[in-house]
Design a protein around this motif. Sequence first.
Motif, mmCIF file in Angstrom:
data_model
loop_
_atom_site.group_PDB
_atom_site.id
_atom_site.type_symbol
_atom_site.label_atom_id
_atom_site.label_comp_id
_atom_site.label_asym_id
_atom_site.label_seq_id
_atom_site.Cartn_x
_atom_site.Cartn_y
_atom_site.Cartn_z
ATOM 1 N N UNK A 138 0.741 -1.281 -0.449
ATOM 2 C CA UNK A 138 0.087 -0.460 -0.209
ATOM 3 C C UNK A 138 0.252 1.396 -0.209
ATOM 4 N N UNK A 139 0.798 2.055 -0.416
ATOM 5 C CA UNK A 139 1.121 3.584 -0.466
ATOM 6 C C UNK A 139 0.714 4.604 0.483
ATOM 7 N N UNK A 140 1.554 5.030 1.505
ATOM 8 C CA UNK A 140 0.532 6.337 1.958
ATOM 9 C C UNK A 140 0.589 7.102 1.483
ATOM 10 N N UNK A 141 0.456 8.627 2.592
ATOM 11 C CA UNK A 141 -0.463 9.473 2.011
ATOM 12 C C UNK A 141 0.986 10.169 1.405
ATOM 13 N N UNK A 142 2.315 10.052 1.488
ATOM 14 C CA UNK A 142 3.853 10.647 1.047
ATOM 15 C C UNK A 142 4.094 9.436 -0.433
ATOM 16 N N UNK A 156 -11.407 3.911 -6.324
ATOM 17 C CA UNK A 156 -10.206 3.043 -6.073
ATOM 18 C C UNK A 156 -10.106 2.031 -4.566
ATOM 19 N N UNK A 157 -8.778 0.858 -4.753
ATOM 20 C CA UNK A 157 -9.010 0.126 -3.535
ATOM 21 C C UNK A 157 -8.377 0.162 -2.513
ATOM 22 N N UNK A 158 -8.726 0.593 -1.637
ATOM 23 C CA UNK A 158 -7.672 1.477 -0.124
ATOM 24 C C UNK A 158 -7.805 0.570 0.712
ATOM 25 N N UNK A 159 -7.594 0.841 1.598
ATOM 26 C CA UNK A 159 -7.355 -0.102 3.018
ATOM 27 C C UNK A 159 -8.136 0.640 3.825
ATOM 28 N N UNK A 160 -8.300 -0.040 5.083
ATOM 29 C CA UNK A 160 -9.684 0.791 6.189
ATOM 30 C C UNK A 160 -9.061 2.359 6.334
ATOM 31 N N UNK A 161 -8.163 2.649 6.159
ATOM 32 C CA UNK A 161 -6.942 3.846 6.372
ATOM 33 C C UNK A 161 -7.392 4.610 5.491
ATOM 34 N N UNK A 221 -0.068 -2.478 -7.134
ATOM 35 C CA UNK A 221 -0.721 -0.948 -8.066
ATOM 36 C C UNK A 221 -2.209 -1.411 -7.769
ATOM 37 N N UNK A 222 -2.482 0.071 -7.964
ATOM 38 C CA UNK A 222 -3.822 0.500 -7.963
ATOM 39 C C UNK A 222 -4.557 -0.038 -8.815
ATOM 40 N N UNK A 223 -6.051 -0.554 -7.811
ATOM 41 C CA UNK A 223 -6.193 -0.690 -8.570
ATOM 42 C C UNK A 223 -7.861 -0.786 -8.407
ATOM 43 N N UNK A 259 -4.120 -6.286 -11.106
ATOM 44 C CA UNK A 259 -3.922 -7.829 -10.441
ATOM 45 C C UNK A 259 -3.098 -7.326 -9.505
ATOM 46 N N UNK A 260 -3.528 -8.111 -8.545
ATOM 47 C CA UNK A 260 -2.997 -8.166 -7.344
ATOM 48 C C UNK A 260 -1.463 -8.380 -6.821
ATOM 49 N N UNK A 261 -0.183 -8.091 -6.371
ATOM 50 C CA UNK A 261 0.601 -8.940 -6.369
ATOM 51 C C UNK A 261 0.748 -8.427 -4.739
ATOM 52 N N UNK A 262 2.347 -9.358 -4.207
ATOM 53 C CA UNK A 262 2.533 -9.522 -3.382
ATOM 54 C C UNK A 262 3.927 -9.743 -2.979
ATOM 55 N N UNK A 263 4.076 -9.007 -2.066
ATOM 56 C CA UNK A 263 6.094 -8.584 -2.213
ATOM 57 C C UNK A 263 6.123 -9.691 -1.362
#
Length: 263
Positions: free
Chosen positions: A107-111, A129-134, A140-142, A174-178
């Motif tokens: 996920x990407x933070x505000x910065x 856009x798909x986002x976390x609860x925060x 990558x963005x979906x 496409x969801x990617x995992x680290x």
Amino acid sequence: MNRALYVAKTGLEAQQFRLAAISNNLANANTYGYKTGRAEFDDLLYQNVRQPGAQASQDEVNTLPSGLQLGTGVKAIGVQKIHTQGNLMITDNQLDLAVEGKGFFQVLDQDGNLMYTRDGSFQVNQNGDVVTSSGYLLEPNINIPQDATEVSISRDGVVSVSQPGVIEQNQVGQIELASFINPAGLENLGHNFFAETTASGVPNINNPQTAEAGAIQQGALEASNVNTVEELIGMIEAQRTYEMNSKAISAADGMMQYLNNNT
């Protein structure tokens, strides 16, 4: 200071530290994707009165078979995260995702900085856009079209949607995992997020079901891997050890009091 008092004091501090780590585990027992933390300790430096193997006399053959080394206590050196798989909780929510394996969602933070999480309770924002609860964007963005009637996410991370008037589903991402060679080295950021560090190594990015990334389970969330029974046993052990250290302090104090009264 009396040596025993100082050593027992470090023991009290160590058990307080352990209890704090256990309390944090128990407090997060119902936190999605939380990984339990294990307190770790080191014994402190030793005072060498007699070095083991030192020459006991002028005869070079005669050496000390054992030494006289006095320990100075214990100190906490860290809390290691245990990244074992948590249980899957079936929710049937189409944007709830769980990872079965070693991977982390990105996920990407505000910065614009990358963070990693095992919490798959995703939602969509006002732009689709798909986002976390925060509110942080999945990377990558979906983007889910506004007229989508159903979202399907396969175990290999392909995101498809059903739209009115379209027979076949439309693939939208496409969801990617680290994954990391040493996930215990990740930095805890709070709010269910981790950050890459030198200790964790660089992330290895893969699609789900490839390498060691793991598979995606739609309609499920990963529970914490906290074993409450083990934590409660650990809490009792910490309490008993704390009591023993406090008794050592009482004994040392009693011995000093005896000396004061009888000399």
